[in-house]
Motif scaffolding. Structure first.
Motif, PDB file in Angstrom:
ATOM      1  N   LEU A  62      30.423  42.066  33.715  1.00 11.47           N
ATOM      2  CA  LEU A  62      31.508  42.900  33.193  1.00 11.47           C
ATOM      3  C   LEU A  62      31.119  44.374  33.215  1.00 11.47           C
ATOM      4  O   LEU A  62      31.957  45.236  33.528  1.00 11.47           O
ATOM      5  CB  LEU A  62      31.870  42.469  31.770  1.00 11.47           C
ATOM      6  N   TYR A  63      29.868  44.678  32.898  1.00  8.00           N
ATOM      7  CA  TYR A  63      29.406  46.074  32.925  1.00  8.00           C
ATOM      8  C   TYR A  63      29.555  46.667  34.328  1.00  8.00           C
ATOM      9  O   TYR A  63      30.033  47.799  34.483  1.00  8.00           O
ATOM     10  CB  TYR A  63      27.956  46.149  32.466  1.00  8.00           C
ATOM     11  N   ALA A 112      44.386  49.829  38.857  1.00  8.10           N
ATOM     12  CA  ALA A 112      43.000  49.730  39.280  1.00  8.10           C
ATOM     13  C   ALA A 112      42.389  48.413  38.818  1.00  8.10           C
ATOM     14  O   ALA A 112      41.670  47.744  39.568  1.00  8.10           O
ATOM     15  CB  ALA A 112      42.204  50.918  38.731  1.00  8.10           C
ATOM     16  N   TYR A 113      42.698  48.032  37.576  1.00  5.69           N
ATOM     17  CA  TYR A 113      42.132  46.797  37.045  1.00  5.69           C
ATOM     18  C   TYR A 113      42.676  45.578  37.779  1.00  5.69           C
ATOM     19  O   TYR A 113      41.965  44.592  37.980  1.00  5.69           O
ATOM     20  CB  TYR A 113      42.438  46.702  35.553  1.00  5.69           C
ATOM     21  N   SER A 114      43.941  45.638  38.178  1.00  2.66           N
ATOM     22  CA  SER A 114      44.511  44.512  38.914  1.00  2.66           C
ATOM     23  C   SER A 114      43.941  44.405  40.319  1.00  2.66           C
ATOM     24  O   SER A 114      44.125  43.372  40.989  1.00  2.66           O
ATOM     25  CB  SER A 114      46.036  44.647  38.990  1.00  2.66           C
ATOM     26  N   SER A 115      43.242  45.436  40.774  1.00  2.00           N
ATOM     27  CA  SER A 115      42.639  45.427  42.111  1.00  2.00           C
ATOM     28  C   SER A 115      41.156  45.083  42.079  1.00  2.00           C
ATOM     29  O   SER A 115      40.487  45.154  43.113  1.00  2.00           O
ATOM     30  CB  SER A 115      42.821  46.808  42.771  1.00  2.00           C
ATOM     31  N   ILE A 137      28.931  40.760  43.568  1.00  2.16           N
ATOM     32  CA  ILE A 137      28.087  40.238  42.490  1.00  2.16           C
ATOM     33  C   ILE A 137      26.858  41.126  42.381  1.00  2.16           C
ATOM     34  O   ILE A 137      26.167  41.348  43.380  1.00  2.16           O
ATOM     35  CB  ILE A 137      27.687  38.770  42.761  1.00  2.16           C
ATOM     36  N   PRO A 138      26.555  41.665  41.191  1.00  7.52           N
ATOM     37  CA  PRO A 138      27.225  41.416  39.910  1.00  7.52           C
ATOM     38  C   PRO A 138      28.596  42.082  39.806  1.00  7.52           C
ATOM     39  O   PRO A 138      28.785  43.178  40.300  1.00  7.52           O
ATOM     40  CB  PRO A 138      26.249  41.998  38.883  1.00  7.52           C
ATOM     41  N   GLY A 139      29.508  41.414  39.141  1.00  8.20           N
ATOM     42  CA  GLY A 139      30.867  41.899  38.941  1.00  8.20           C
ATOM     43  C   GLY A 139      31.768  40.725  38.608  1.00  8.20           C
ATOM     44  O   GLY A 139      31.633  39.642  39.193  1.00  8.20           O
ATOM     45  N   ILE A 140      32.679  40.923  37.659  1.00  9.48           N
ATOM     46  CA  ILE A 140      33.559  39.822  37.244  1.00  9.48           C
ATOM     47  C   ILE A 140      34.465  39.391  38.395  1.00  9.48           C
ATOM     48  O   ILE A 140      34.705  38.198  38.622  1.00  9.48           O
ATOM     49  CB  ILE A 140      34.399  40.239  36.027  1.00  9.48           C
ATOM     50  N   GLY A 141      34.991  40.358  39.145  1.00  9.91           N
ATOM     51  CA  GLY A 141      35.817  40.001  40.298  1.00  9.91           C
ATOM     52  C   GLY A 141      35.042  39.202  41.321  1.00  9.91           C
ATOM     53  O   GLY A 141      35.555  38.250  41.914  1.00  9.91           O
ATOM     54  N   GLY A 142      33.779  39.571  41.537  1.00 14.80           N
ATOM     55  CA  GLY A 142      32.927  38.819  42.451  1.00 14.80           C
ATOM     56  C   GLY A 142      32.675  37.405  41.959  1.00 14.80           C
ATOM     57  O   GLY A 142      32.629  36.466  42.750  1.00 14.80           O
ATOM     58  N   VAL A 150      36.313  30.483  36.973  1.00 17.92           N
ATOM     59  CA  VAL A 150      37.414  31.374  37.371  1.00 17.92           C
ATOM     60  C   VAL A 150      38.239  31.777  36.150  1.00 17.92           C
ATOM     61  O   VAL A 150      38.574  32.955  35.966  1.00 17.92           O
ATOM     62  CB  VAL A 150      38.305  30.698  38.427  1.00 17.92           C
ATOM     63  N   LEU A 151      38.558  30.807  35.301  1.00 22.57           N
ATOM     64  CA  LEU A 151      39.360  31.098  34.109  1.00 22.57           C
ATOM     65  C   LEU A 151      38.590  31.986  33.123  1.00 22.57           C
ATOM     66  O   LEU A 151      39.178  32.876  32.496  1.00 22.57           O
ATOM     67  CB  LEU A 151      39.789  29.792  33.440  1.00 22.57           C
ATOM     68  N   VAL A 152      37.278  31.747  32.984  1.00 21.12           N
ATOM     69  CA  VAL A 152      36.478  32.618  32.116  1.00 21.12           C
ATOM     70  C   VAL A 152      36.518  34.054  32.636  1.00 21.12           C
ATOM     71  O   VAL A 152      36.701  35.011  31.866  1.00 21.12           O
ATOM     72  CB  VAL A 152      35.022  32.113  32.035  1.00 21.12           C
ATOM     73  N   GLY A 153      36.382  34.226  33.944  1.00 23.58           N
ATOM     74  CA  GLY A 153      36.446  35.566  34.523  1.00 23.58           C
ATOM     75  C   GLY A 153      37.793  36.226  34.303  1.00 23.58           C
ATOM     76  O   GLY A 153      37.876  37.414  33.963  1.00 23.58           O
ATOM     77  N   ILE A 154      38.869  35.451  34.467  1.00 25.51           N
ATOM     78  CA  ILE A 154      40.210  35.993  34.262  1.00 25.51           C
ATOM     79  C   ILE A 154      40.389  36.435  32.806  1.00 25.51           C
ATOM     80  O   ILE A 154      40.947  37.513  32.531  1.00 25.51           O
ATOM     81  CB  ILE A 154      41.268  34.940  34.658  1.00 25.51           C
ATOM     82  N   VAL A 155      39.928  35.595  31.866  1.00 27.13           N
ATOM     83  CA  VAL A 155      40.056  35.944  30.449  1.00 27.13           C
ATOM     84  C   VAL A 155      39.256  37.204  30.124  1.00 27.13           C
ATOM     85  O   VAL A 155      39.732  38.093  29.398  1.00 27.13           O
ATOM     86  CB  VAL A 155      39.602  34.761  29.563  1.00 27.13           C
ATOM     87  N   LEU A 156      38.046  37.317  30.674  1.00 26.08           N
ATOM     88  CA  LEU A 156      37.220  38.501  30.418  1.00 26.08           C
ATOM     89  C   LEU A 156      37.881  39.762  30.976  1.00 26.08           C
ATOM     90  O   LEU A 156      37.884  40.812  30.333  1.00 26.08           O
ATOM     91  CB  LEU A 156      35.832  38.316  31.025  1.00 26.08           C
ATOM     92  N   ILE A 157      38.450  39.646  32.165  1.00 25.19           N
ATOM     93  CA  ILE A 157      39.150  40.801  32.749  1.00 25.19           C
ATOM     94  C   ILE A 157      40.345  41.186  31.887  1.00 25.19           C
ATOM     95  O   ILE A 157      40.571  42.367  31.594  1.00 25.19           O
ATOM     96  CB  ILE A 157      39.594  40.479  34.192  1.00 25.19           C
ATOM     97  N   GLY A 158      41.118  40.185  31.461  1.00 21.16           N
ATOM     98  CA  GLY A 158      42.300  40.473  30.655  1.00 21.16           C
ATOM     99  C   GLY A 158      41.969  41.070  29.301  1.00 21.16           C
ATOM    100  O   GLY A 158      42.592  42.052  28.868  1.00 21.16           O
ATOM    101  N   LEU A 159      40.964  40.510  28.607  1.00 23.42           N
ATOM    102  CA  LEU A 159      40.598  41.022  27.287  1.00 23.42           C
ATOM    103  C   LEU A 159      40.042  42.435  27.378  1.00 23.42           C
ATOM    104  O   LEU A 159      40.383  43.305  26.561  1.00 23.42           O
ATOM    105  CB  LEU A 159      39.578  40.094  26.630  1.00 23.42           C
ATOM    106  N   SER A 160      39.177  42.686  28.350  1.00 24.28           N
ATOM    107  CA  SER A 160      38.638  44.044  28.494  1.00 24.28           C
ATOM    108  C   SER A 160      39.745  45.027  28.865  1.00 24.28           C
ATOM    109  O   SER A 160      39.745  46.182  28.419  1.00 24.28           O
ATOM    110  CB  SER A 160      37.526  44.065  29.546  1.00 24.28           C
ATOM    111  N   GLY A 161      40.735  44.554  29.649  1.00 25.77           N
ATOM    112  CA  GLY A 161      41.879  45.412  29.966  1.00 25.77           C
ATOM    113  C   GLY A 161      42.689  45.754  28.731  1.00 25.77           C
ATOM    114  O   GLY A 161      43.147  46.896  28.567  1.00 25.77           O
ATOM    115  N   LEU A 162      42.877  44.776  27.829  1.00 25.17           N
ATOM    116  CA  LEU A 162      43.588  45.039  26.577  1.00 25.17           C
ATOM    117  C   LEU A 162      42.845  46.069  25.724  1.00 25.17           C
ATOM    118  O   LEU A 162      43.460  46.958  25.124  1.00 25.17           O
ATOM    119  CB  LEU A 162      43.755  43.740  25.787  1.00 25.17           C
TER     120      LEU A 162
END
Length: 287
Positions: free
Chosen positions: A93-94, A223-226, A236-241, A255-267
């Protein structure tokens, strides 16, 4: 007529806050936090019911327990493996946030400056607006492979992609805000002897700030959606990766854990932007 009558208003005891005020505050808190939490709980219950119903294979719709196990694996060293691909989830995530921050800074700064110029100079707006619309209509994957050819597979194409995703929303919103600046205030400033630069600084920019902040929030969202597209290669390292790599092996829980992490950090990022906007533009919605 009796001299002892109703007490004067000045002598009346001010009402103390009672149950009505407390209930009002509780209702406000419930409306602000209770409803979102309730929607999350309802979603999790419905999702779990669907997952255990057997309608779809657990490979495609894993249970919440399986997703939690994947999150724990991403957070610990297990069977000699450190997290996912030798990185914990917060390290992934960092790296993603660092790329997003660099790309958003470049894209937003360029977009706001471009919007100020296009909103202030009509011929420049007519010249650049078609190109801006063209770029805004392109999905990130349409030009990411070209960026890889030009810039390689390191950090440069990722940051460039995120900057190009963030630039159009910031530029379009700023252009519209500058064009809609109050003409009466601009003419009044000119009548008082203000130069063009002073009019832009003291009248146009404050008037455009609310819509500009909206454009910045949209730019961060774009940007976050990209992110997943930006981390297709060497991500990698990277959530999208992680999401992309896990999808190659049908590892749906990761995959779902990564999606949740992206969404929560976006919020969280959007909440920070809202707080900054509230401080920088306190008059929004009041005038």
């Amino acid at each position: 007529m009796s001299l002892t009558s109703e007490p004067l208003l000045d002598d009346a005891v001010p009402p103390r806050p009672g149950r009505a005020d407390t209930s009002t505050r509780l209702r406000a808190l419930g409306s602000r936090w209770g409803l979102p939490l309730l929607s999350v709980v309802v979603f999790l219950i419905v999702y779990q019911l669907v997952a255990v119903s057997g309608i779809w294979s657990e490979t495609f719709v894993p249970t919440i327990g399986t997703i939690w196990d994947a999150f724990v694996n991403l957070s610990t060293t297990h069977d000699g493996v450190r997290g996912y691909a030798d990185y914990y989830w917060w390290e992934h995530l960092y790296m993603t946030l660092r790329r997003v921050l660099a790309g958003v800074l470049v894209g937003v700064v360029a977009g706001v400056l471009l919007g100020l110029a296009m909103g202030s100079v009509s011929w420049l707006r007519r010249l650049l607006e078609p190109w801006l619309t063209f770029l805004r209509a392109l999905p990130p994957l349409a030009y990411f492979f070209l960026l890889v050819i030009w810039l390689g597979i390191d950090e440069a194409p990722k940051i460039t992609l995120l900057a190009l995703a963030a630039l159009p929303p910031a530029a379009v919103a700023t252009t519209a805000a500058v064009s809609a600046a109050p003409v009466a205030l601009i003419e009044a400033a000119r009548a008082l002897g203000a130069s063009r630069a002073e009019v832009i600084r003291d009248v146009v920019v404050p008037a455009a700030l609310p819509e500009t902040f909206t454009g910045i929030r949209l730019a961060v969202g774009m940007a976050y959606s990209s992110v997943v597209a930006a981390e297709l290669f060497n991500g990698i390292p990277g959530i999208g990766g992680v999401v992309k790599d896990a999808s190659n092996y049908n590892n749906t829980p990761v995959v779902l854990v990564g999606i949740v992490l992206i969404g929560l950090s976006g919020l969280i990022i959007d909440g920070v932007l809202r707080a900054i906007e509230h401080r920088a533009v306190p008059w929004r919605g009041k005038a």
